[in-house]
Structures are given as C-alpha cells and as structure tokens.
Design a protein around this motif. Structure first.
Motif, short mmCIF file in Angstrom:
data_model
loop_
_atom_site.label_atom_id
_atom_site.label_comp_id
_atom_site.label_asym_id
_atom_site.label_seq_id
_atom_site.Cartn_x
_atom_site.Cartn_y
_atom_site.Cartn_z
N ALA A 28 0.71 -2.13 -0.21
CA ALA A 28 0.39 0.36 0.39
C ALA A 28 1.26 1.39 -0.23
N GLY A 169 -3.53 -3.62 9.52
CA GLY A 169 -2.80 -4.86 9.37
C GLY A 169 -2.36 -5.59 10.68
N GLY A 200 -1.75 3.27 16.17
CA GLY A 200 -3.04 2.59 16.65
C GLY A 200 -4.57 2.95 16.32
N THR A 223 -3.92 3.25 8.85
CA THR A 223 -5.28 3.08 7.41
C THR A 223 -5.40 4.88 6.67
#
Ligand SMILES: Cc1cc2nc3c(=O)[nH]c(=O)nc-3n(C[C@H](O)[C@H](O)[C@H](O)COP(=O)(O)O)c2cc1C
Length: 350
Positions: A28, A169, A200, A223
C-alpha cells in the motif's frame, strides 16, 4: 501547512516540521505516498513488503523524482522491513535492504521478527563501511514493554514505535490498547532517552495532540493514508474503507491463510475489515475453498470477501485526499488541539 511547527525529540532527530509519520504498509505505501507525506512536512515510509528488487527500486526512484533533484545522494524518507522476511534463508528481502541502504534512505523500520538486533547491526555496519557521514536512523515497532526494553538496551534502536491493539494490518494479537501500552513504555524509558511514537487506531489530528500530551514524541498513521490517491490500494479496497462503520474491524489469520502469507512470528495476526472470508475461516471452511473464493474476490474487486487491512479508526474516515493534504490537515488539527488543551489551564485569577 500551519505556519506553527511542533518540536519534539523526534522532529529534532529527523529534522521534520511535524511529528506525524505515515507507516510502512506492505502492498500500500510506495514512493508516491511517502514522498507526499515528506512534502507535507512529515516523515513517510515505503514498505519493502513482498516486493521484487525491480518494483522496490522503481518505488524509490518515484519518490526521488517527486521530491526533486535537489537531493543529490540522500533520500529523506524511510523504508519498512518485515523482519521475518529478512530472516528466511537466502531471502530476497536482504537485497532490498541493501538497495535501501545504497540509496542512503534516512531511516529503516524493522518489525515482526526475532532477530531485529541482528538487522539493526547490519545497518550500523553498512553505515560504518561507507563512512560518508550518513547515519541511518533505526526504528523498531514493538507491542509490549518487554520488547521495548530489549529494543532500547540490546538492539539500541533510535526510535521506538509502540503499536497498540487497535492498529490496522499486522500486529501482536495480545498487545494492549495504545492508551495502556504507550504510558507503560514511556514509564520505562528515561526521559528523552529515545523518541517513542504511538501507532494504532488513529484517524485525526486531535488524536496526535492527545498522544503528544501523554508524552509521545511522534504519532504514526497507517489506515488514514490508505485513503489517498497515492496509496497502492485498489479503488474497491478504498471504497470498502470509506463504507466501513466504527465497529467493522477484526483481528484474524483468515486473510493470511487465504492468500498464503504464512510464517509470521507466533502471536502475530492482522486487523482488517470483517467480511465473508473471515466468517468462512471462523466457521472452519476448508482452506483450499477459502483460497479459491478469496483469489476470485480479489480479481473481481468483490468487497464481500476481499482483503482490506484497517485499524479501528477507519469508521471515522470519510474522504480521499492527496497524502500531502492529509498530512497538513493532521498537523493543523494537532496544533489546534494542543492549543485547546493548553487553554484549559486556569490562570491564578480564575
Ligand atoms: C495495509 C497495511 C499494511 C501494513 N504493513 C505493514 C508493514 O509492512 N510493516 C509494518 O511494520 N507494519 C505494517 N502495518 C502496520 C503499520 O505499521 C501501523 O502499525 C498501523 O497501520 C497503525 O495503525 P492504523 O492503521 O490504525 O493507523 C500495516 C498496516 C496496514 C493498514
């Protein structure tokens, strides 16, 4: 970018304007994403992941071309390595590490392995051999206080990334939530001994401000940067992220079994969007059938079964923006929320 800078031990070490970092994300985060973050004033990572040497080199070149020719022989970004990949016999990942070091990247990030100390030494030895004044900064992502202590005392890394259970992930299934892990790690590290970053489940600049107030020196987002034009996620994967609710993620081995990426250190699994692949796995569906359905779903962009890694913050994300804009907005909101927190302190007259 807000004209205000944020200064921490991390920003001073890396010489950046803001302590906001984009995570290495296998499959990604390539050169365009990392470069966009750097242009926004933060620090960006390319993931070596499972890349071939030619794909990896082209991502580094892409970053260099975006960042411009004013950087002659250094790349002001980092590369993340999955250590269990480096530890395989005759691993091609070692060639990627050499390529990254040859290009004089500013930092290397190690995670998920039993021999991180050995690879940290490899980097130090490489720098010593070249003797060109460049010191590669070594990050280690950890998920427990025990690992944090080993990383500082034995591996002697330069930056710690405390990865909480909320992260997207791969991560350690038994890791504590970030608001427990980070203070626990900080209580063990002597003040200013080494920058500690939190990772996180983060989605906004207010989150960054809250971690800085807790004592972190920097903040890692994964993310959030998947939702950029630069991320290598497919349009279908990005759409699935945009449609995700606040309770849509799960830690699982379903996707690693389905795509065949096995060999992670024990206790590691991955957090992604819950879908039928996870349900089938949890219900004990035959693994070859699971794989077939999964391969087909990835080919078709079928969101009901595809792999979409995501942290718990995904439900608070609702737009795709260029990486530089995401970085600038996170920084702006972080400054605003730090000022807001400061304004809560009563004056003697109040
Ligand atoms: C798609 C994806 C791929 C990831 N790949 C890696 C990786 O290659 N190496 C690594 O150390 N961490 C990896 N991670 C974890 C990140 O380093 C980071 O800890 C995590 O993204 C932070 O949580 P967040 O996604 O909720 O922001 C990945 C995360 C995602 C979402």
């Amino acid at each position: 970018m807000s004209t205000k800078r944020i200064s921490t031990t991390f920003t001073r070490l890396l010489d950046v304007r803001t302590p906001i970092v984009s995570a290495p994300m296998a499959g990604a985060s390539g050169g365009a994403l990392a470069a966009g973050v750097v242009l926004g004033g933060g620090f960006g990572f390319i993931a070596a992941g499972y890349d071939s040497a030619s794909k990896f080199s082209s991502e580094l070149e892409l970053a260099r071309s975006i960042l411009g020719k004013h950087i002659p022989d250094r790349l002001p970004l980092g590369v993340g390595f999955l250590c269990w990949q480096l530890e395989k016999p005759n691993s091609p990942a070692v060639d990627l590490l050499t390529i990254a070091l040859e290009r004089r990247v500013q930092a290397i990030w190690f995670s998920f392995g039993t021999e991180i100390g050995r690879w940290a030494q490899y980097v130090r030895d490489y720098d010593r051999k070249l003797d060109d004044g460049h010191k590669t900064i070594i990050f280690a992502q950890i998920a427990s206080v025990e690992e944090a202590l080993v990383a500082v005392r034995d591996w002697k890394v330069d930056v710690l990334v405390a990865q909480g259970n909320e992260s997207g992930g791969h991560g350690v299934a038994a890791s504590p939530p970030l608001l427990t892990l980070l203070p626990a790690v900080l209580s063990l590290i002597r003040q200013n001994e080494i920058p500690v970053l939190g990772a996180g489940g983060l989605s906004s600049g207010a989150h960054a401000a809250s971690l800085l107030a807790l004592g972190a020196s920097g903040v890692v987002y994964g993310t959030r940067f998947l939702l950029t034009p630069e991320s290598l996620y497919s349009d279908a994967q990005k759409e699935a992220l945009l449609g995700a609710g606040v309770a849509s993620t799960v830690r699982t081995m379903a996707f690693d079994v389905a795509r065949g990426t096995l060999g992670w250190p024990s206790g590691v699994d991955g957090r992604g969007l819950r879908n039928e692949t996870v349900e089938d796995y949890d219900n004990g569906r035959d693994h070859s059938e699971l794989r077939q359905n999964f391969d087909e779903a990835m080919r078709q962009g079928d969101q009901s079964r595809m792999l979409v890694w995501a942290g718990t913050g995904v439900g608070l994300m609702n737009e795709i923006l260029p990486a530089k804009d995401v970085l600038e907005e996170l920084h702006r909101a972080c400054v605003e929320h730090l000022q807001l927190a400061y304004s809560c302190i009563a004056s003697d007259e109040d």
